[in-house]
Design a protein around this motif. Structure first.
Motif, PDB file in Angstrom:
ATOM      1  N   UNK A 120      82.325   1.155  46.553  1.00 26.99           N
ATOM      2  CA  UNK A 120      82.645   1.182  45.126  1.00 26.99           C
ATOM      3  C   UNK A 120      83.685   2.263  44.852  1.00 26.99           C
ATOM      4  N   UNK A 121      84.576   2.015  43.902  1.00 30.31           N
ATOM      5  CA  UNK A 121      85.567   3.043  43.565  1.00 30.31           C
ATOM      6  C   UNK A 121      84.894   4.260  42.931  1.00 30.31           C
ATOM      7  N   UNK A 122      85.590   5.360  42.963  1.00 26.12           N
ATOM      8  CA  UNK A 122      85.102   6.623  42.403  1.00 26.12           C
ATOM      9  C   UNK A 122      84.870   6.443  40.901  1.00 26.12           C
ATOM     10  N   UNK A 134      87.333   7.529  38.172  1.00 31.22           N
ATOM     11  CA  UNK A 134      88.466   6.680  37.785  1.00 31.22           C
ATOM     12  C   UNK A 134      88.140   5.914  36.502  1.00 31.22           C
ATOM     13  N   UNK A 135      86.894   5.458  36.389  1.00 26.13           N
ATOM     14  CA  UNK A 135      86.448   4.759  35.178  1.00 26.13           C
ATOM     15  C   UNK A 135      86.500   5.701  33.979  1.00 26.13           C
ATOM     16  N   UNK A 136      85.964   6.899  34.167  1.00 30.16           N
ATOM     17  CA  UNK A 136      85.948   7.870  33.068  1.00 30.16           C
ATOM     18  C   UNK A 136      87.356   8.285  32.669  1.00 30.16           C
ATOM     19  N   UNK A 137      88.226   8.481  33.641  1.00 32.47           N
ATOM     20  CA  UNK A 137      89.612   8.845  33.360  1.00 32.47           C
ATOM     21  C   UNK A 137      90.295   7.740  32.557  1.00 32.47           C
ATOM     22  N   UNK A 151      97.212   5.010  26.657  1.00 30.82           N
ATOM     23  CA  UNK A 151      96.299   3.888  26.420  1.00 30.82           C
ATOM     24  C   UNK A 151      96.625   2.717  27.339  1.00 30.82           C
ATOM     25  N   UNK A 152      97.911   2.396  27.450  1.00 37.96           N
ATOM     26  CA  UNK A 152      98.327   1.291  28.318  1.00 37.96           C
ATOM     27  C   UNK A 152      97.982   1.594  29.776  1.00 37.96           C
ATOM     28  N   UNK A 153      98.240   2.824  30.199  1.00 37.57           N
ATOM     29  CA  UNK A 153      97.906   3.237  31.561  1.00 37.57           C
ATOM     30  C   UNK A 153      96.397   3.144  31.794  1.00 37.57           C
ATOM     31  N   UNK A 154      95.631   3.570  30.801  1.00 43.42           N
ATOM     32  CA  UNK A 154      94.175   3.504  30.903  1.00 43.42           C
ATOM     33  C   UNK A 154      93.669   2.079  31.010  1.00 43.42           C
ATOM     34  N   UNK A 155      94.283   1.169  30.259  1.00 46.50           N
ATOM     35  CA  UNK A 155      93.873  -0.247  30.328  1.00 46.50           C
ATOM     36  C   UNK A 155      94.113  -0.812  31.725  1.00 46.50           C
ATOM     37  N   UNK A 156      95.275  -0.497  32.295  1.00 43.29           N
ATOM     38  CA  UNK A 156      95.574  -0.958  33.659  1.00 43.29           C
ATOM     39  C   UNK A 156      94.620  -0.341  34.671  1.00 43.29           C
ATOM     40  N   UNK A 157      94.336   0.946  34.489  1.00 41.99           N
ATOM     41  CA  UNK A 157      93.419   1.648  35.394  1.00 41.99           C
ATOM     42  C   UNK A 157      92.020   1.051  35.298  1.00 41.99           C
ATOM     43  N   UNK A 158      91.574   0.753  34.085  1.00 43.53           N
ATOM     44  CA  UNK A 158      90.253   0.160  33.894  1.00 43.53           C
ATOM     45  C   UNK A 158      90.186  -1.226  34.520  1.00 43.53           C
ATOM     46  N   UNK A 159      91.234  -2.019  34.338  1.00 41.26           N
ATOM     47  CA  UNK A 159      91.273  -3.361  34.925  1.00 41.26           C
ATOM     48  C   UNK A 159      91.192  -3.278  36.441  1.00 41.26           C
ATOM     49  N   UNK A 160      91.949  -2.364  37.047  1.00 36.85           N
ATOM     50  CA  UNK A 160      91.917  -2.193  38.501  1.00 36.85           C
ATOM     51  C   UNK A 160      90.525  -1.760  38.973  1.00 36.85           C
ATOM     52  N   UNK A 161      89.894  -0.869  38.206  1.00 31.66           N
ATOM     53  CA  UNK A 161      88.557  -0.386  38.559  1.00 31.66           C
ATOM     54  C   UNK A 161      87.554  -1.544  38.559  1.00 31.66           C
ATOM     55  N   UNK A 162      87.604  -2.344  37.499  1.00 32.93           N
ATOM     56  CA  UNK A 162      86.671  -3.479  37.390  1.00 32.93           C
ATOM     57  C   UNK A 162      86.921  -4.473  38.528  1.00 32.93           C
ATOM     58  N   UNK A 163      88.182  -4.745  38.824  1.00 32.96           N
ATOM     59  CA  UNK A 163      88.499  -5.673  39.914  1.00 32.96           C
ATOM     60  C   UNK A 163      87.984  -5.166  41.252  1.00 32.96           C
ATOM     61  N   UNK A 164      88.106  -3.863  41.493  1.00 37.17           N
ATOM     62  CA  UNK A 164      87.579  -3.282  42.737  1.00 37.17           C
ATOM     63  C   UNK A 164      86.061  -3.431  42.808  1.00 37.17           C
ATOM     64  N   UNK A 165      85.388  -3.163  41.696  1.00 38.93           N
ATOM     65  CA  UNK A 165      83.926  -3.300  41.662  1.00 38.93           C
ATOM     66  C   UNK A 165      83.502  -4.740  41.936  1.00 38.93           C
ATOM     67  N   UNK A 166      84.183  -5.686  41.311  1.00 41.04           N
ATOM     68  CA  UNK A 166      83.847  -7.096  41.507  1.00 41.04           C
ATOM     69  C   UNK A 166      84.117  -7.532  42.943  1.00 41.04           C
ATOM     70  N   UNK A 167      85.163  -7.003  43.554  1.00 40.49           N
ATOM     71  CA  UNK A 167      85.455  -7.333  44.952  1.00 40.49           C
ATOM     72  C   UNK A 167      84.341  -6.829  45.869  1.00 40.49           C
TER      73      UNK A 167
END
Length: 85
Positions: free
Chosen positions: A32-34, A37-40, A53-69
């Protein structure tokens, strides 16, 4: 056991079918990702700064995708029953 652990990371599904899977929960936890990263990402989203905000949205999307993988690689036994019904 170490050989099975290494093979499990590479061929988890095949080993599970053979009944040789070792520590699926441990593998999930390790991959699982750190969570920082979700909190950041949440802080950036709530910052009021459009660029952050835009950077955070991309970071959150990447985090969720890593978790789902990780969930897809190491499904819990109960999850398969729920998904297939």
């Amino acid at each position: 056991a170490l050989v099975l652990e290494v093979l499990g990371k590479q061929h988890g599904q095949d080993l599970r079918r053979l009944g040789l899977a070792v520590g699926g929960a441990q593998h999930r936890a390790e991959e699982y990702p750190d969570p920082r990263e979700f909190l950041d990402a949440q802080v950036k989203i709530a910052s009021g700064n459009l660029m952050l905000e835009a950077e955070g949205q991309l970071q959150l999307k990447a985090y969720v995708e890593e978790c789902l993988a990780v969930k897809a690689r190491y499904p819990k036994e109960d999850s398969a029953d729920v998904t297939n019904s």
